[in-house]
Design an enzyme around this catalytic site. Structure first.
Site, PDB file in Angstrom:
ATOM      1  NE  ARG A  85      -3.602  -0.192   2.767  1.00 29.65           N
ATOM      2  CZ  ARG A  85      -4.143  -0.764   3.608  1.00 29.65           C
ATOM      3  NH1 ARG A  85      -3.803  -0.074   5.076  1.00 29.65           N
ATOM      4  NH2 ARG A  85      -4.780  -1.567   3.966  1.00 29.65           N
ATOM      5  NE  ARG A 154      -2.259   1.875   9.345  1.00 29.19           N
ATOM      6  CZ  ARG A 154      -3.157   0.801   9.210  1.00 29.19           C
ATOM      7  NH1 ARG A 154      -3.813   0.891   8.193  1.00 29.19           N
ATOM      8  NH2 ARG A 154      -2.853  -0.369  10.025  1.00 29.19           N
ATOM      9  CE  LYS A 217      -5.750  -0.736  11.355  1.00 32.84           C
ATOM     10  NZ  LYS A 217      -6.865  -1.146  10.472  1.00 32.84           N
ATOM     11  CE  LYS A 219      -7.354   3.313   9.194  1.00 31.34           C
ATOM     12  NZ  LYS A 219      -8.434   2.445   8.636  1.00 31.34           N
ATOM     13  CB  CYS A 438     -13.791  -3.887   1.680  1.00 27.80           C
ATOM     14  SG  CYS A 438     -14.331  -5.333   2.029  1.00 27.80           S
ATOM     15  CB  CYS A 444      -9.092  -9.352   2.736  1.00 25.35           C
ATOM     16  SG  CYS A 444      -9.024  -8.892   4.630  1.00 25.35           S
ATOM     17  CB  CYS A 483     -14.739  -9.585   8.044  1.00 23.84           C
ATOM     18  SG  CYS A 483     -13.585  -8.000   8.226  1.00 23.84           S
ATOM     19  CB  CYS A 487     -12.030  -2.036   4.813  1.00 27.20           C
ATOM     20  SG  CYS A 487     -11.121  -2.867   5.852  1.00 27.20           S
TER      21      CYS A 487
END
Ligand code: SRM
Ligand code: SF4
Length: 573
Positions: A85, A154, A217, A219, A438, A444, A483, A487
């Site tokens: 990414r 990120r 993480k 954001k 996603c 994934c 899931c 995302c």
């Protein structure tokens, strides 16, 4: 309780914390044994511990899940491959960079480029042996992958709004500054991937993060009203631009948004960010650093499921958090100013910016760019990149803007789009234009159900239903994930689907049309037949009884299908 009396996991012994904390602390600033793993030809994988560290370098170890059973039967190791990414603050790149990324997709990845919900590129299917050349090719495009993943800040998002040219440029500039300011300082990335000069890890330092980085993480995003394309309330830290007389006056600051949840675990939930005040543009860096360091010090380092900023806020209180941020700043945030959002989607086709230049927003279904037999999208975009003198902007809805086209160049871009059969967004249904999914299967590792590969066919079936009810022109925001991690920000959709098992989804209804309200669970673990039957009923009711301009998400609440979330800014189910 004063700030200093609160529990600070960061001060506790490592053996009382989540194992990842020890891993980070002992990694010699993210080096681990990645280099040894890279040199090992016996396996296509890295050591388990290193797979946590490689995220900070911008890639995840995955395996092709379509091939799992077959490989197992043949007693082969899984088909290991990496997902890389890019860190692309503001989602902007030049045509030259596009061409280099396109080349990488064909040379080292699976032949596709994937635009993400956070305005960057992903490559799938990169083999371990190709990692270094891929990283070097990315570097040669003057781009990098550092901190695109991992327990750090990120890719910083910025509104892709094509109309407000001056504001957009300013906001993108700030997103890049914040991204650079909060980028890790370790030399590990340069040593491992770019053969940079080796430094003694003992002399490396992370002035903002420290050796254990963040608990999880982090954001950040910048929104420019009236468009909330970045879904600012889903960010750990959101900045909402306030313009006065066409000039950027500053930003409202909001903290504590997030989507991820785990089924049947009421301690985890999606949450909307809280507004905590206003700051001027020159104060943005200091505010970002203060929020990040409060989270660094007070975030949960024991339970990674509770380690995002949203839970620190739930546990410590928003007022306390703001006071701690202000204590570190040494000044107080001003009161938040008035603003208004209208929608969180993209506006397709040509738009003219305030500086007279043109921008074309192209619909890219679920962000995937490749050459299909009947749709040579990647080739078409490559030709456009060869001719285009402006820039490309990735949108937070996985679409692409061919941006900054001079008046005289517009006809040439249009001719290229026609020549390569690029789909006219106006010919896509309102439902499809407002949908996103996603990645999910086959790459994934966390996917429980299909998403990117399934949503297009579900939309086709829903198109027939909305048409029957006379709703073909009605934009309804639909988002699907494989899931509950969220995302594609499904908990902000008017209709959200999250995967439970192959072919089974939870269905959520009632998200706000401009991302201001979470939806609520409506159906649990249901398959396509039930989904279509229920939505047929609801959409029929909506067509009959909606009020003028009433969005579907508002209607399902008024009609009593789901309750409005009134208490707090999150839901538990
Ligand atoms: Fe995500 C993990 C893909 C945006 C919440 N996400 C993953 C991983 C890396 C799976 C993994 O950990 O093994 C997925 C890789 C799939 C693949 O094969 O490519 C993945 N996430 C994506 C992307 C590519 C989805 C897309 O279709 O565009 C998006 C890349 C964004 C980027 O460019 O940085 C992506 N992920 C998001 C968002 C949306 C956003 O940030 O605006 C969210 C919800 C917001 C949030 O963070 O709360 C999101 N991803 C998660 C979570 C749940 C985090 C949590 O707090 O619980 C995970 C799982 C985890 O971290 O443990 C996850
Ligand atoms: Fe994977 Fe789940 Fe994220 Fe989809 S929502 S990409 S299935 S982690």
């Amino acid at each position: 309780m004063s700030g200093n009396d609160r529990r600070r996991d960061i001060d506790r012994p490592l053996d009382e914390l989540h194992p990842n904390e020890r891993l980070k602390a002992n990694s010699r600033f993210l080096r681990g044994t990645i280099e040894q793993g890279l040199a090992d030809p016996i396996t296509g994988a890295f050591a388990e511990a290193d797979t946590q560290l490689t995220k900070f370098h911008g890639f995840y170890q995955q395996d092709d899940r379509d091939l799992r059973d077959e490989r197992r039967r043949q007693k082969l190791e899984p088909a290991y491959q990496m997902m890389l990414r890019l860190r692309l603050p503001g989602g902007v790149c030049t045509p030259e960079q596009w061409l280099k990324l396109d080349d990488i997709a064909g040379r080292y990845a699976d032949g596709s480029l994937r635009l993400t919900t956070r305005q960057t590129f992903q490559f799938h299917g990169v083999l371990k042996r190709d990692l270094k050349p891929t990283m070097r090719a990315i570097n040669a495009a003057l781009l990098d992958t550092i901190a695109a993943c991992g327990d750090v800040n990120r890719t910083v998002m910025a509104a892709a709004n094509p109309h407000e040219s001056a504001l957009h440029a300013e906001v993108v500039r700030l997103s890049q500054e914040v991204s650079d300011h909060l980028a890790p300082r370790t030399r590990a990335y340069y040593e491992i991937w770019l053969d940079g000069e080796r430094v003694d890890p003992g002399r490396d330092e992370e002035p903002i993060y420290g050796p254990t980085y963040l608990p999880r993480k982090f954001k950040i995003g910048f929104a420019v009203p009236p468009v909330n394309d970045i879904d600012v309330y889903s960010q750990d830290l959101g900045f909402i631009a306030i313009a006065e007389d066409g000039e950027l006056a500053g930003f409202n600051v909001c903290i504590g948004g997030g989507m991820g949840r785990t089924d049947n675990d009421p301690n985890t939930f999606p949450r909307l960010a809280d507004l905590i005040g206003f700051c001027r543009p020159e104060q943005v860096l200091a505010v970002a650093e203060a929020v990040v360091t409060v989270q660094r010090d007070y975030g949960n380092r024991v339970d990674r499921k509770r380690a995002r900023l949203k839970y620190t806020l739930e546990d410590q209180g928003v007022d306390w958090f703001r006071a701690e941020v202000e204590r570190r700043l040494g000044w107080q945030l001003a009161p938040a100013r008035a603003y208004r959002f209208e929608h969180n989607g993209d506006r397709y086709g040509w738009a003219q910016g305030s500086d007279g230049r043109w921008h074309y927003t192209l619909f890219i279904e679920n962000g995937r760019i490749r050459d299909w037999d009947d749709y040579p999208l990647r080739s078409g975009l490559r030709e456009i990149a060869r001719a285009h003198a402006g820039e490309f902007r990735l949108t937070p809805n996985q679409n692409l803007i061919i941006a900054n086209v001079e008046d005289g160049e517009r006809a040439r871009i249009e001719q290229l789009m026609r020549a390569h059969g690029l789909k006219d967004p106006a010919r896509q249904s309102a439902l499809r234009r407002n949908a996103m999914a996603c990645v999910a299967l086959p790459t994934c590792g966390l996917a429980m159900a299909e998403s990117e590969r399934y949503l297009p066919s579900l939309i086709t079936k829903l198109e027939a239903i909305v048409e029957r009810h006379g709703l073909a022109e009605q934009p309804i925001v639909i988002r699907m994930t494989g899931c509950p991690n969220g995302c594609a920000r499904p908990y902000l959709a008017e209709i959200g689907f999250t995967g439970r098992a192959p072919g089974k989804y939870n269905v959520y209804l009632g998200g706000g049309f401009h991302g201001q309200r979470l939806n609520k669970p409506y159906l649990d673990n249901v398959g396509e037949e039930r989904i279509l039957a229920e939505l047929d009923k609801l959409l029929g009711h909506y067509a009959r009884d909606r009020q003028p301009d009433e969005p579907f998400g508002d209607f399902v609440i008024r009609a009593g299908y789901v309750p409005e979330v009134t208490a707090g800014r999150h839901f538990n189910d």
